[in-house]
Structures are given as structure tokens and as C-alpha cells.
Design a protein around this motif. Structure first.
Motif: not given
Length: 446
Positions: A134-138, A141-145, A191-198, A201-208
Motif C-alpha cells: 500500500p505504501a508503494k501505491i500511495y 502517485v503522490v510524488l507526481y504532485g 472503492n479505489w483504496g490506496m490509489a484513491g487516497a493518493a 491528495t495529488t489533485a488537491s495540490y493541483l487545485c492549490c
């Protein structure tokens, strides 16, 4: 000519300025902290306790890269505040342009190897056993943002340096609200799980990032930069670097602390102990929001008035910032002492974690009433451009004192030794900071 917002930093009563700067900063930090807190609650209840531990493993890596932007922002904003106070608009513009260029170069340069070597980095920070996948999935994705987050952190400090705390507050609220909405949609509904959480988070960075870009392009800012201001200027880079190194070093130490804590606790209690620490770490981010807000509000006031050579106003800002933040720290301490178990039950229904976390949390927050003095003292040296004392005092708490304690005490006292290390580090670093801050005030603020 300076606009009203920045000029008022040297004119309005300090108490009104500090409240005016600190309240929006506190609200912004509160919403951002609530985002992290509720995000953890969602993940813990919708995915499971292991997901909380997985995010805790990824945070020090992503936050360290993003902290490059914060470091450049705070270092440059100290220059901008003092330049505006001295009515040197050209230096303020060059500094801002250099901040943008430097943030892009450094963050992208860190993200690329971070993605290439992720399979080695994740276990190093405690992502072992059931936590790794789960850490790898998160992480991926998060590092791209993260470069966008770095630009947001940099831009936010500049907005505050201009004397526009409400815009800075909105910039912090947007990604927080966006992340929570997307969490609900992507994790709970799709129901995207860890990918959904990631992805939330990334989309929220783009909004900011979109909001901050609008602020500087729409004419709301008094810093109207041109192409020439993006060219790297060595003297300005050195000044940004010397002051920003304080923030970057602090975040580097935070990342090292996460690394040590995750590995030490994994040996002592496995995934459960890492989850306990993850919950406490979220509470540290959330509960201290008013103290951090006062610290953020204090920085431009002290920097502007120091640049304008209004030393009595600087002295008053120090006294009021310490008074306000210590009072708030006492209230936070009382809340944690009385409601620790109730707080833990919000995150998880796992009885083992509920049994272990409250006692640990009380130890970690034991010195909260006095730690505000350490934060304000270190921030003061950064605000006035004295990089070396700011650097040393910032590192004293978690670097020079906490790390040795957390390496030694668990050998004798087990997990209790880990938690006791927190208040001891807070106590010793506060005593050291109080001494050097008082000496500086007596010598320079006459």
C-alpha cells in the motif's frame, strides 16, 4: 511605492497586526491539519490500520521534497519582507523570480530519482512487511504532485510576506477541502483504496497551485515580475539558501526522525507501534495549529519592522507572540491530557491500538505549554536574516537533542523511552533558545 498591506506592517498596533496575521494563518493551518487528520480517519476506517502506517511511511519522503519549496519560500520571504520594509522593490521582485526558478529546478531534480529508486526508499523509511505494497501505491502517485505542492508552499509564504494573510489562508483551505471531497468520492464511493487516497491528495495540490497562480497573475499581488527576474542571481540565491537552509534542515531532520521512529518502533512492536506513532504524528500536526499560526503571523511583522529599523516594535512583537502562543499551548496540553483516549477512538476501533496510544500521546504532548517559546525564538532569527543562529536553534529540538535521546532511551525503557524523548527534547531546546533569544534582544533591540 508600497501598497497599503505591506506598509501597514510598520504602522498598525502590534497586537492587531499579530492577530490579523495569526488568525488567517491559524485557520489555514487548521484546515490543512484537519485535512491530514480526516484523511487519516477516512483511510483508517475505509481501508484499514495498515493504510495509516503506509501513509506515515511515505509522508517524510514527499514532504521533504515539497519542503524545498517551503525552504525557498521562507528564505526568500524573509528577504522580501525586509526589502519591502526598506522600500527596495527591485530586490523583492528579483527574489520572487529566483524563488520560482529555484523551486522548479530542485523539486523536479528530486522527484525523478525518488521515483526511480522507490523500491529501496520505501523500506528504508519503515515500509516493510504488510506495509510495503500500500505504501508503494500511495508513494508513486503522490510524488507526481509534489512539485506543485512545493510551488504552493513557496507561493504561500510570499503572499504572507506581502501582508495578505487572507489570500494565504484561502490557498491552504482549497487543497484541504478538495482532498476531503475527493477522498469520499474515490475511496468510499468508487472503492479505489490506496490509489484513491493518493489521487485525491495529488489533485488537491493541483487545485492549490491553480489558485496561487491566479493570485500572482490577476494583479492581486504587488510583485509584478518579468522574465528578467527569473534569471538566477548569485547574491540573492546565497541569501535565500542561507535562510532557507534553516527550514530545509528542519524538514530533513523531521524526515530522519520519521525514518528512525518507524524503524525503532517496528522492531519494538511491529506494524501496530508504527500505527500508534502515525496517529500521534497526525495529532502533532493538528493540535499545534494555533501555535504554528502565531509563529507564521509573527515572521512578516518582525522581518518588516527589523528592516525598517523599528526595533521597539520588533521587541513588542516577540513578547506578544510568546504570550499568545504559550497560552494556546497550555490549552492544547489540557485537551490532550483529558481526552487522549476519545481522540484515538476517532481514528480506529482496533482495541490494541486504542490501549497503547493514549499514554504515548500524553508523553509526547507533555511539554506543549513551553515549546511555543522555542518556535518563536528560532523563527525570530530567521525573520531578521540571521541564518546561523536560526539554523542551530531550529535543529536543537529534533536534531541535536531528540535524535540522541530516541537512540539511547529505548535501549533501557523500551517504547516508553521513545515517547519520553519528546518532552525532554522540548524542555532542553526551549531553555537553550530562551537564553540566546534574550541575549539577542538585549544586544540589538535597543
Amino acid at each position: 511605492m508600497q501598497r497599503k498591506e505591506s506598509a501597514e506592517l510598520g504602522q498598525k498596533p502590534i497586537s492587531k497586526l499579530l492577530i490579523g496575521q495569526a488568525v488567517p494563518a491559524s485557520i489555514g493551518i487548521l484546515v490543512m491539519s484537519l485535512n491530514i487528520l480526516i484523511d487519516t480517519i477516512f483511510v483508517g476506517n475505509w481501508i484499514g490500520p495498515i493504510a495509516i502506517a503506509a501513509i506515515n511511511v511515505v509522508l517524510p519522503v514527499s514532504f521533504f521534497i515539497a519542503a524545498l519549496g517551503m525552504a525557498i519560500g521562507i528564505g526568500g520571504s524573509s528577504i522580501i519582507s525586509r526589502a519591502l520594509g526598506a522600500n527596495d522593490k527591485l530586490k523583492a521582485l528579483k527574489t520572487f523570480g529566483n524563488q520560482i526558478t529555484l523551486t522548479l529546478i530542485l523539486t523536479i531534480g528530486m522527484v525523478v530519482p525518488g521515483l526511480i529508486f522507490m523500491d529501496s526508499i520505501i523500506p528504508t523509511f519503515g515500509g516493510k512487511g504488510d506495509i510495503f505494497d500500500p505504501a508503494k501505491i500511495y508513494y508513486t502517485v503522490v510524488l507526481y504532485g509534489v512539485p506543485f505542492l512545493a510551488l504552493c508552499m513557496m507561493g504561500n509564504t510570499v503572499i504572507r510576506a506581502e501582508g495578505k494573510p487572507r489570500f494565504a489562508m484561502i490557498a491552504m483551505i482549497i487543497p484541504s477541502v478538495g482532498n476531503l471531497i475527493l477522498d469520499y468520492i474515490l475511496i468510499n464511493q468508487l472503492n479505489w483504496g490506496m490509489a484513491g487516497a493518493a489521487w485525491a491528495t495529488t489533485a488537491s495540490y493541483l487545485c492549490c497551485f491553480a489558485y496561487i497562480l491566479w493570485f500572482f497573475l490577476s494583479g492581486k499581488s504587488e510583485l509584478r515580475i518579468s522574465r528578467t527576474h527569473f534569471r538566477l542571481d548569485v547574491p540573492i540565491l546565497k541569501e535565500i539558501g542561507s535562510l532557507g537552509a534553516v527550514t530545509l534542515a528542519r524538514q530533513a531532520v523531521v524526515s530522519i526522525v520519521y525514518l528512525l521512529m518507524n524503524n525503532i518502533l517496528f522492531k519494538l512492536g511491529g506494524e501496530t507501534s508504527i500505527t500508534v506513532y502515525a496517529i500521534i504524528a497526525r495529532m502533532l500536526m493538528f493540535a499545534l495549529f494555533p501555535v504554528l499560526g502565531v509563529t507564521q503571523g509573527f515572521l512578516p511583522i518582525a522581518g518588516f519592522n527589523y528592516g525598517a529599523e523599528k526595533y521597539q516594535r520588533v521587541r513588542k512583537s516577540i513578547n506578544l507572540a510568546i504570550l499568545y502562543s504559550c497560552t494556546l499551548g497550555l490549552a492544547i496540553f489540557a485537551g490532550i491530557m483529558f481526552f487522549a483516549e476519545d481522540i484515538v477512538r476517532i481514528f480506529t476501533q482496533n482495541e490494541t491500538i486504542i490501549a497503547e496510544t493514549p499514554s504515548a500521546m500524553r508523553w509526547v504532548f507533555a511539554a506543549t505549554p513551553i515549546v511555543a517559546l522555542q518556535l518563536i525564538g528560532a523563527a525570530y532569527f530567521q525573520a531578521i536574516g540571521k541564518a546561523i543562529p536560526a539554523f542551530l536553534l531550529t535543529l536543537s529540538r529534533q536534531g541535536f537533542i531528540f535524535i540522541p535521546l530516541v537512540l539511547i532511551l529505548p535501549k533501557f525503557y523500551g517504547e516508553t523511552g521513545v515517547w519520553v524523548s519528546f518532552p525532554l527534547a522540548d524542555l532542553f531546546s526551549t531553555i537553550i533558545t530562551a537564553y540566546f533569544l534574550n541575549r539577542e534582544i538585549v544586544r540589538t533591540l535597543k
